[in-house]
Design an enzyme around this catalytic site. Sequence first.
Site, PDB file in Angstrom:
ATOM      1  N   CYS B 132       0.365  19.062  62.228  1.00 57.53           N
ATOM      2  CA  CYS B 132       1.536  19.912  61.959  1.00 57.53           C
ATOM      3  C   CYS B 132       2.229  20.398  63.222  1.00 57.53           C
ATOM      4  CB  CYS B 132       1.124  21.105  61.104  1.00 57.53           C
ATOM      5  SG  CYS B 132      -0.412  21.887  61.641  1.00 57.53           S
ATOM      6  N   GLY B 162      -2.037  26.466  57.705  1.00 55.74           N
ATOM      7  CA  GLY B 162      -2.513  25.284  58.416  1.00 55.74           C
ATOM      8  C   GLY B 162      -4.003  25.062  58.218  1.00 55.74           C
ATOM      9  N   LYS B 222      -4.805  17.726  70.246  1.00 57.81           N
ATOM     10  CA  LYS B 222      -3.924  16.948  69.373  1.00 57.81           C
ATOM     11  C   LYS B 222      -2.497  17.004  69.891  1.00 57.81           C
ATOM     12  CE  LYS B 222      -6.597  17.632  65.089  1.00 57.81           C
ATOM     13  NZ  LYS B 222      -6.656  18.399  63.819  1.00 57.81           N
ATOM     14  N   HIS B 251       5.024  27.344  61.375  1.00 57.10           N
ATOM     15  CA  HIS B 251       4.521  27.406  62.752  1.00 57.10           C
ATOM     16  C   HIS B 251       5.702  27.624  63.698  1.00 57.10           C
ATOM     17  CE1 HIS B 251       0.708  26.181  61.310  1.00 57.10           C
ATOM     18  NE2 HIS B 251       0.636  24.953  61.779  1.00 57.10           N
TER      19      HIS B 251
END
Lengths: 344, 344
Positions: B132, B162, B222, B251
């Site tokens: 995400c 999340g 990530k 986010h």
Amino acid sequence: MERKDQYRIAVLGATGAVGRKMIETLERRNFPVESLKLLASERSAGETISFAGQSIEVEVAAPDSFEGIDIALFSAGATASQVFAPEAVKRGAVVVDNSSAYRMDKSVPLVVPEVNAHAVDLHQGIIANPNCSTIQLMVALNALKEFGLQHVVISTYQAVSGMGQKAVDALRSEVEEWRQSGSITPTVFPLASQDAHYPMAFNVLPQCDVFLDNGYTKEEMKLVNESRKILEMPELKVSPTAVRVPVLYGHSESVAVRFEQPVSPAQARAKFEQAANLVVVDDPSQAQYPHPLMAEDTGETYVGRIRQDLADPNTLLFFVVADNLLKGAAWNAVQIAETLIQRA
Amino acid sequence: MERKDQYRIAVLGATGAVGRKMIETLERRNFPVESLKLLASERSAGETISFAGQSIEVEVAAPDSFEGIDIALFSAGATASQVFAPEAVKRGAVVVDNSSAYRMDKSVPLVVPEVNAHAVDLHQGIIANPNCSTIQLMVALNALKEFGLQHVVISTYQAVSGMGQKAVDALRSEVEEWRQSGSITPTVFPLASQDAHYPMAFNVLPQCDVFLDNGYTKEEMKLVNESRKILEMPELKVSPTAVRVPVLYGHSESVAVRFEQPVSPAQARAKFEQAANLVVVDDPSQAQYPHPLMAEDTGETYVGRIRQDLADPNTLLFFVVADNLLKGAAWNAVQIAETLIQRA
């Protein structure tokens, strides 16, 4: 300042979030208080606040309020400071001012006692307390100053109490409204004084204080300009982003610092551990790192998540947290007063 | 993939926060669905979920579930993906996998359709949906790629969703507990699976996912590794700090990017405005900037607070927000499926 056994103290803005913390901190620190005068605007006068077992009535601030005062702690906003600081100084008081009014004045020391206590000696009646988000950054950066600070990139996570008690109450009200109706009618955040309002509960707002013409907020430029003055590094590069988060107490800061030389996390940790009032909380294997609830009601600054940049051995990343009302305001102001009398 | 008028779709993890959003998104987009099979673990099987006026019962996932499926959308975690993706591919389905299982696999395209739709053509049965926090960063960075991306410093403000529906429920419960008792007994944040827990309500936690040996979290790595793969820039420098905040959906990211050349905010804004599905919200004078509540339930990515670094004309700062369950997960996965059938 004349050295004495006890001092006559005044607090201007005594009923505000920071003013109350100043009074609590004077008591907790056993500050040598001969007398304590509590001052506020007409709206708040008449309230009583307890200090060391006494109940003290809050008086309306006037120029004469500062007659016979040795040290005046100000936290009533920049306008009140501009009105009353000269009056207090004229009457022989030393003003420790928590507002932004005098911070960038060349004749006014801007002090974080762990960093530049010596600057207190240069005062001409007023000593400025830096902005909350700056103070905790200074405690951490100063510990690493000898490695040669070059560039600081900082993103903040700032508590609503930085906007005063009304903002604390407003966040609580928003949570209540959201529980009852599933929605929020925003009226206070990011700034009560502007037209556009957004919910703060369950939200993040990249605006602290007003915007300036350069596209940065006043809060962001304080981080730049105050850091340079306190660290005595007028060329220090600072890239700030100040963001308000739905936290009541405690500012957090994600910081990346480039140095003149490679610095290992172990070297930085050793310096942090030697620094006064700085607590290293940094054990990822045990999920130990600073967070705002840990810092609440304490005077320390907390640092963790200390790691080297993946791409540049000259850059370190870390996370800094402190109680914005204490180290970021009231406690730093009382520390300045303590420094003043220690050096008298 | 064979071109057809309608496709037989399966959703694995149909009862999770992202799975439900996948189903809603298929419906909202009028995706050409011939049949929809909903799959989950035994625990959730038997529930019914409505889709396009029908009520569909959730079945227990098994290898045979993928017989006759054209496209399978997976959002049931990395372990489930590792078990079922090969089974689905063996039976002729193309898997769009929202887990981290295959993202860094060289034979698996990692796709943000606005950025690298072409990579879809290289799939061998599995296409990975990025994390995400990476996806929204990619939409913004890709718009500026021609200026020569050198170094990205990013601090995130990540919503609890999340971590899945349980974390959304847990934040709500924490707020309730805090209202009633003034304190919180933490059991879910930052990770249910670890021993150390901290309150998330009115707090900020600089940990998303587990820590790796290098002192960074999995979430942070990530951001580094997925960005490099998607942008096809294996040397891109990324300095990440991932932080969880008490937000339900959406986010936010504070980003500083250094380019190979000076880039003005006006140049960046022009590129952002040309980019697909990227909305520029950037008028400080009117307090217009992105924030999570603005992005909730939308598929767009929002960018604002676009400004030049005070010290370096080659560096820009900006703030990026998107709904982490939609653009950060379900909508990006459905977009990949749309890209797949468009290019068939």
